[in-house]
Write a protein that holds these residues in place. Structure first.
Motif, PDB file in Angstrom:
ATOM      1  N   VAL A  62       0.849  -1.236   0.094  1.00  0.00           N
ATOM      2  CA  VAL A  62       0.039   0.080  -0.088  1.00  0.00           C
ATOM      3  C   VAL A  62       0.794   1.242  -0.054  1.00  0.00           C
ATOM      4  O   VAL A  62       1.934   1.431   0.850  1.00  0.00           O
ATOM      5  CB  VAL A  62      -0.936   0.115   1.271  1.00  0.00           C
ATOM      6  CG1 VAL A  62      -1.885   1.358   1.331  1.00  0.00           C
ATOM      7  CG2 VAL A  62      -2.014  -1.200   1.047  1.00  0.00           C
ATOM      8  N   ILE A  63       0.617   2.123  -0.964  1.00  0.00           N
ATOM      9  CA  ILE A  63       1.226   3.305  -0.849  1.00  0.00           C
ATOM     10  C   ILE A  63       0.730   4.483  -0.138  1.00  0.00           C
ATOM     11  O   ILE A  63      -0.426   4.797  -0.422  1.00  0.00           O
ATOM     12  CB  ILE A  63       1.720   3.731  -2.420  1.00  0.00           C
ATOM     13  CG1 ILE A  63       2.667   4.909  -2.413  1.00  0.00           C
ATOM     14  CG2 ILE A  63       0.514   3.954  -3.294  1.00  0.00           C
ATOM     15  CD1 ILE A  63       3.286   5.037  -3.912  1.00  0.00           C
ATOM     16  N   SER A  64       1.288   5.242   0.437  1.00  0.00           N
ATOM     17  CA  SER A  64       0.939   6.575   0.949  1.00  0.00           C
ATOM     18  C   SER A  64       1.841   7.649   0.291  1.00  0.00           C
ATOM     19  O   SER A  64       3.160   7.801   0.227  1.00  0.00           O
ATOM     20  CB  SER A  64       1.184   6.632   2.471  1.00  0.00           C
ATOM     21  OG  SER A  64       0.567   5.379   3.088  1.00  0.00           O
ATOM     22  N   ARG A  65       0.932   8.819  -0.258  1.00  0.00           N
ATOM     23  CA  ARG A  65       1.714   9.805  -1.208  1.00  0.00           C
ATOM     24  C   ARG A  65       1.477  11.170  -0.507  1.00  0.00           C
ATOM     25  O   ARG A  65       0.828  11.357   0.369  1.00  0.00           O
ATOM     26  CB  ARG A  65       1.005   9.779  -2.464  1.00  0.00           C
ATOM     27  CG  ARG A  65       0.984   8.400  -3.265  1.00  0.00           C
ATOM     28  CD  ARG A  65       0.225   8.688  -4.469  1.00  0.00           C
ATOM     29  NE  ARG A  65       1.009   9.405  -5.384  1.00  0.00           N
ATOM     30  CZ  ARG A  65       0.366   9.702  -6.599  1.00  0.00           C
ATOM     31  NH1 ARG A  65      -0.867   9.288  -7.020  1.00  0.00           N
ATOM     32  NH2 ARG A  65       0.976  10.621  -7.492  1.00  0.00           N
ATOM     33  N   TYR A  66       2.431  11.877  -0.933  1.00  0.00           N
ATOM     34  CA  TYR A  66       2.472  13.330  -0.513  1.00  0.00           C
ATOM     35  C   TYR A  66       2.578  13.714   0.991  1.00  0.00           C
ATOM     36  O   TYR A  66       1.867  14.222   1.658  1.00  0.00           O
ATOM     37  CB  TYR A  66       1.121  14.027  -1.089  1.00  0.00           C
ATOM     38  CG  TYR A  66       1.045  14.158  -2.349  1.00  0.00           C
ATOM     39  CD1 TYR A  66       1.880  14.455  -3.555  1.00  0.00           C
ATOM     40  CD2 TYR A  66      -0.023  13.190  -2.875  1.00  0.00           C
ATOM     41  CE1 TYR A  66       1.466  14.433  -5.016  1.00  0.00           C
ATOM     42  CE2 TYR A  66      -0.586  12.849  -4.191  1.00  0.00           C
ATOM     43  CZ  TYR A  66       0.718  13.696  -5.201  1.00  0.00           C
ATOM     44  OH  TYR A  66       0.355  13.698  -6.572  1.00  0.00           O
ATOM     45  N   LEU A  67       3.729  12.750   1.362  1.00  0.00           N
ATOM     46  CA  LEU A  67       3.923  12.840   2.871  1.00  0.00           C
ATOM     47  C   LEU A  67       4.869  14.098   3.072  1.00  0.00           C
ATOM     48  O   LEU A  67       5.719  14.666   2.416  1.00  0.00           O
ATOM     49  CB  LEU A  67       4.558  11.742   3.589  1.00  0.00           C
ATOM     50  CG  LEU A  67       3.872  10.349   3.333  1.00  0.00           C
ATOM     51  CD1 LEU A  67       4.761   9.165   3.850  1.00  0.00           C
ATOM     52  CD2 LEU A  67       2.445  10.528   3.897  1.00  0.00           C
ATOM     53  N   ASP A  68       4.751  14.629   4.401  1.00  0.00           N
ATOM     54  CA  ASP A  68       5.556  15.679   4.748  1.00  0.00           C
ATOM     55  C   ASP A  68       6.627  15.087   5.586  1.00  0.00           C
ATOM     56  O   ASP A  68       6.487  13.869   5.966  1.00  0.00           O
ATOM     57  CB  ASP A  68       5.092  16.802   5.591  1.00  0.00           C
ATOM     58  CG  ASP A  68       4.031  16.404   6.549  1.00  0.00           C
ATOM     59  OD1 ASP A  68       4.231  15.386   7.095  1.00  0.00           O
ATOM     60  OD2 ASP A  68       3.249  17.238   7.146  1.00  0.00           O
ATOM     61  N   ILE A  69       7.841  15.783   5.967  1.00  0.00           N
ATOM     62  CA  ILE A  69       8.773  15.254   6.782  1.00  0.00           C
ATOM     63  C   ILE A  69       8.499  14.932   8.148  1.00  0.00           C
ATOM     64  O   ILE A  69       8.786  13.779   8.673  1.00  0.00           O
ATOM     65  CB  ILE A  69      10.251  16.258   6.666  1.00  0.00           C
ATOM     66  CG1 ILE A  69      10.662  16.281   5.361  1.00  0.00           C
ATOM     67  CG2 ILE A  69      11.221  15.953   7.790  1.00  0.00           C
ATOM     68  CD1 ILE A  69      11.019  15.142   4.738  1.00  0.00           C
ATOM     69  N   PRO A  70       7.336  15.537   8.810  1.00  0.00           N
ATOM     70  CA  PRO A  70       7.213  15.290  10.184  1.00  0.00           C
ATOM     71  C   PRO A  70       6.259  13.864  10.072  1.00  0.00           C
ATOM     72  O   PRO A  70       6.447  13.082  10.815  1.00  0.00           O
ATOM     73  CB  PRO A  70       6.225  16.384  10.781  1.00  0.00           C
ATOM     74  CG  PRO A  70       6.732  17.660   9.990  1.00  0.00           C
ATOM     75  CD  PRO A  70       7.308  17.294   8.506  1.00  0.00           C
TER      76      PRO A  70
END
Length: 279
Positions: free
Chosen positions: A235-243
């Motif tokens: 499962v892919i999780s996209r558009y994550l930020d660094i925190p």
């Protein structure tokens, strides 16, 4: 009379435990199969079972004979068709019953997470494509052997330099084991999941593909947009930020600490944390 009541109560408790075990087993099996090709195949098997029963009730003898023979041979075919899913299920059981020791300490965790996050943030800002795979319980030796061995402690500068375009190691994946970069320029299997967004390229498909084969975490940086994604369990999780990425990595390393320590070690770690809080 009292003895009979005790026996009856014992049987009832035993039945409840039995049903609970079956429920837990069924739930975990469905959880493993959800989102895989096996899910569609199981639906097909249920359809064939229903048609077989209907043909028996309707006395369609030829159709019943054909479907019945199909189900008999289908039992053998299941082991061939479901080979990846069976392997994944056995690996899942092995991971959860493993007593493998890990080399992480309380001091290592923040440093490793900080170095990875710094590297990913820099690569994202520069829009440099990257694929970092972090090994958990399931070994990745078959993929490590396809790349160039490094075996160095992780640092943001090392990771950034590996992925600089037009350098010998930039094409492929970096595989990490604990706080070490084990290999670079590794070739990974591409996912054949048809539900993956069409705009995702080879790097993302490779990150998803290796996460389908093991329990690893893939970190992907898009070369076109600089967007950060992670892939886990297919499962892919996209558009994550660094925190958010930092939180995911901390969860991984904390769980490794807990898995690698026994009861007394955990108790001692808890005491150390209490002392730090008091100070």
């Amino acid at each position: 009379m009292n003895i009979l009541n005790e026996i009856t109560n014992f049987i009832r408790v035993r039945d409840i435990i039995d049903i609970a075990l079956i429920a837990v087993f069924t739930y975990n099996c469905l959880k493993l199969l959800r989102g895989t090709r096996a899910e569609q195949l199981i639906k097909g098997i249920f359809v064939i079972l229903i048609l077989t029963k209907l043909s028996e009730w309707g006395e369609f003898y030829t159709t019943y004979w054909l479907l019945n023979r199909l189900m008999i041979w289908g039992v053998v075919a299941i082991f061939v068709v479901f080979q990846p899913e069976l392997r994944k299920a056995l690996e899942f059981i092995g991971r959860n019953s493993s007593i493998k020791n890990n080399l992480y300490t309380k001091e290592d965790k923040p440093k490793v997470v900080e170095e990875i996050c710094d590297a990913v943030a820099s690569l994202s800002r520069q829009k440099i494509g990257a694929l970092i795979v972090i090994e958990k319980m399931t070994g990745l030796n078959e993929f490590i052997e396809t790349g160039t061995k490094i075996d160095g402690y992780v640092s943001s500068s090392l990771l950034i330099n590996i992925f600089i375009p037009n350098t010998p190691l930039h094409d492929g994946a970096v595989i990490m084991k604990g706080d070490r970069v084990v290999a670079a320029a590794c070739f990974l299997p591409l996912s054949d999941n048809e539900n993956i967004a069409k705009e995702l390229g080879t790097r993302h498909r490779a990150g998803i593909g290796v996460s389908e084969k093991s329990d690893c975490l893939s970190i992907i940086v898009s070369e076109e947009t600089g967007a950060i994604s992670t892939a886990e369990n297919g499962v892919i999780s996209r558009y994550l930020d660094i925190p958010t990425l930092e939180s995911i990595l901390r969860g991984i390393y904390i769980s490794k600490i807990q898995e690698s320590t026994g009861f007394f070690s955990k108790w001692r770690l808890s005491l150390d944390e209490r002392k730090e809080n008091k100070e």
